[in-house]
Motif scaffolding. Structure first.
Motif, PDB file in Angstrom:
ATOM      1  N   MET A   1       0.913  -1.260  -0.028  1.00  0.00           N
ATOM      2  CA  MET A   1       0.082  -0.052   0.071  1.00  0.00           C
ATOM      3  C   MET A   1       0.953   1.407  -0.016  1.00  0.00           C
ATOM      4  O   MET A   1       1.817   1.143   0.528  1.00  0.00           O
ATOM      5  N   PRO A   2       0.467   2.277  -0.694  1.00  0.00           N
ATOM      6  CA  PRO A   2       1.224   3.478  -0.883  1.00  0.00           C
ATOM      7  C   PRO A   2       1.093   4.355   0.693  1.00  0.00           C
ATOM      8  O   PRO A   2       0.220   4.245   1.204  1.00  0.00           O
ATOM      9  N   ASN A   3       2.149   4.809   0.920  1.00  0.00           N
ATOM     10  CA  ASN A   3       2.291   5.644   2.079  1.00  0.00           C
ATOM     11  C   ASN A   3       1.853   7.116   1.878  1.00  0.00           C
ATOM     12  O   ASN A   3       2.370   7.529   0.907  1.00  0.00           O
ATOM     13  N   LEU A   4       1.243   7.491   2.619  1.00  0.00           N
ATOM     14  CA  LEU A   4       0.655   9.077   2.689  1.00  0.00           C
ATOM     15  C   LEU A   4       1.078   9.926   3.652  1.00  0.00           C
ATOM     16  O   LEU A   4       1.223   9.504   4.970  1.00  0.00           O
ATOM     17  N   ASP A   5       1.571  11.006   3.263  1.00  0.00           N
ATOM     18  CA  ASP A   5       2.001  11.934   4.280  1.00  0.00           C
ATOM     19  C   ASP A   5       0.659  12.508   5.022  1.00  0.00           C
ATOM     20  O   ASP A   5      -0.536  12.261   4.789  1.00  0.00           O
ATOM     21  N   ALA A   6       1.202  13.386   5.959  1.00  0.00           N
ATOM     22  CA  ALA A   6      -0.058  13.732   6.792  1.00  0.00           C
ATOM     23  C   ALA A   6      -1.097  14.546   6.045  1.00  0.00           C
ATOM     24  O   ALA A   6      -2.377  14.435   6.328  1.00  0.00           O
TER      25      ALA A   6
ATOM     26  N   GLY B   1      -2.493  19.435  -3.207  1.00  0.00           N
ATOM     27  CA  GLY B   1      -1.068  20.089  -3.636  1.00  0.00           C
ATOM     28  C   GLY B   1      -1.048  21.219  -4.544  1.00  0.00           C
ATOM     29  O   GLY B   1      -0.110  21.332  -5.371  1.00  0.00           O
ATOM     30  N   MET B   2      -2.207  21.874  -4.721  1.00  0.00           N
ATOM     31  CA  MET B   2      -2.373  22.823  -5.968  1.00  0.00           C
ATOM     32  C   MET B   2      -2.527  24.167  -4.976  1.00  0.00           C
ATOM     33  O   MET B   2      -2.693  24.433  -3.798  1.00  0.00           O
ATOM     34  N   GLY B   3      -2.507  25.352  -5.666  1.00  0.00           N
ATOM     35  CA  GLY B   3      -2.518  26.904  -5.076  1.00  0.00           C
ATOM     36  C   GLY B   3      -4.045  26.765  -5.291  1.00  0.00           C
ATOM     37  O   GLY B   3      -4.862  26.224  -5.904  1.00  0.00           O
TER      38      GLY B   3
ATOM     39  N   GLN C   1      -7.108  20.396  -0.588  1.00  0.00           N
ATOM     40  CA  GLN C   1      -5.950  20.781   0.360  1.00  0.00           C
ATOM     41  C   GLN C   1      -4.942  21.799  -0.641  1.00  0.00           C
ATOM     42  O   GLN C   1      -4.305  21.432  -1.548  1.00  0.00           O
ATOM     43  N   PRO C   2      -5.169  22.923  -0.362  1.00  0.00           N
ATOM     44  CA  PRO C   2      -4.477  23.911  -1.149  1.00  0.00           C
ATOM     45  C   PRO C   2      -3.033  24.290  -0.430  1.00  0.00           C
ATOM     46  O   PRO C   2      -2.864  23.889   0.895  1.00  0.00           O
TER      47      PRO C   2
ATOM     48  N   ARG D   1       1.822  24.562   7.729  1.00  0.00           N
ATOM     49  CA  ARG D   1       0.319  23.707   8.050  1.00  0.00           C
ATOM     50  C   ARG D   1      -0.274  23.834   6.862  1.00  0.00           C
ATOM     51  O   ARG D   1      -0.860  24.834   6.241  1.00  0.00           O
ATOM     52  N   TYR D   2      -0.773  22.412   6.818  1.00  0.00           N
ATOM     53  CA  TYR D   2      -1.673  22.264   5.293  1.00  0.00           C
ATOM     54  C   TYR D   2      -2.983  22.455   5.962  1.00  0.00           C
ATOM     55  O   TYR D   2      -3.667  21.413   6.542  1.00  0.00           O
TER      56      TYR D   2
END
Length: 225
Positions: free
Chosen positions: A1-6, A92-94, A116-117, A146-147
């Motif tokens: 399974m792929p690892n996902l960041d926070a 991961g976009m603006g 998630q901008p 901080r996302y």
């Protein structure tokens, strides 16, 4: 399974749907994980660039999910049929890039969005208010910075999440995040005040931004967890 960041883990926990589209998916790790965990039954992965598009196709094939995840070339929501998916995610976009995607093809925007901008989500919250979407959930995820991660759902009428909050502060920092008052948000507000204080002068944008941060701090100080 792929690892996902926070930040992607936060997005994953805000998605549950029969059909879901991940826009600008890049490596396709998020939709792959969603399918593996049963959080979606069917997914559409959209990529505009040829390199990430091929990368996504390879990863979906390696995961054995070609029967459940379809990879499509295209820009934003354009490759989707109206009503094809129940929800969509963009990570991961603006915020302005996301706004462009949402406003170019309004007939293809689904009833639920997870966004998630990589910069201030304030323009997205303003769009939501103007477009009959309510803030259903918000998370502030740690990382390089901080996302913010938002779940928006199509609803009629004023968004009750903003009731009783300082308006500009709620748009800047998030109505549900302000109500939660996490340590991470308090750190962000304090950092903004420290950064903006030496820049603020009458008539400058920094003066307005400082007042917004200060109003958030005042509200948080009266609502300690």
């Amino acid at each position: 399974m792929p690892n996902l960041d926070a930040r992607l883990q936060a997005a994953l926990h805000l998605i549950q749907a029969e059909t879901h589209a991940d826009i600008g998916s890049d490596h396709a790790h998020l939709p792959i994980r969603l399918a593996q965990l049963g959080r979606i039954t069917r997914g559409v992965i959209v990529e505009v660039n040829s390199g990430p598009l091929e990368h996504a196709r390879v990863n979906v094939a390696r995961a054995g999910l070609t029967d459940r995840l379809e990879v499509r070339a295209g820009n934003g929501l354009a490759p989707l049929a109206p009503g094809e998916v129940q929800s969509a995610s963009m990570t991961g976009m603006g915020a302005q890039t996301m706004l462009g995607i949402l406003t170019r093809t309004p007939g293809r925007v689904p009833d639920a969005l997870v966004l998630q901008p990589n910069d201030s989500p304030e323009p997205l919250r303003r769009w939501a208010q103007e477009s009959s979407y309510h803030v259903a959930a918000e998370v502030l995820a740690p990382g390089f910075w901080r996302y913010p991660v938002l779940r928006l759902e199509r609803q009629s009428g004023p968004d009750p999440a903003y009731a009783g909050l300082p308006g500009n502060a709620a748009l800047r920092y998030g109505p549900l995040l302000l109500r939660e008052g996490s340590g991470l948000l308090r750190e962000q507000v304090a950092a903004d005040i420290a950064r903006l204080t030496p820049l603020a002068a009458p008539g400058r944008a920094a003066e307005h931004d400082l007042h917004v941060a200060q109003s958030a701090a005042v509200w948080l100080s009266g609502n300690r967890k």
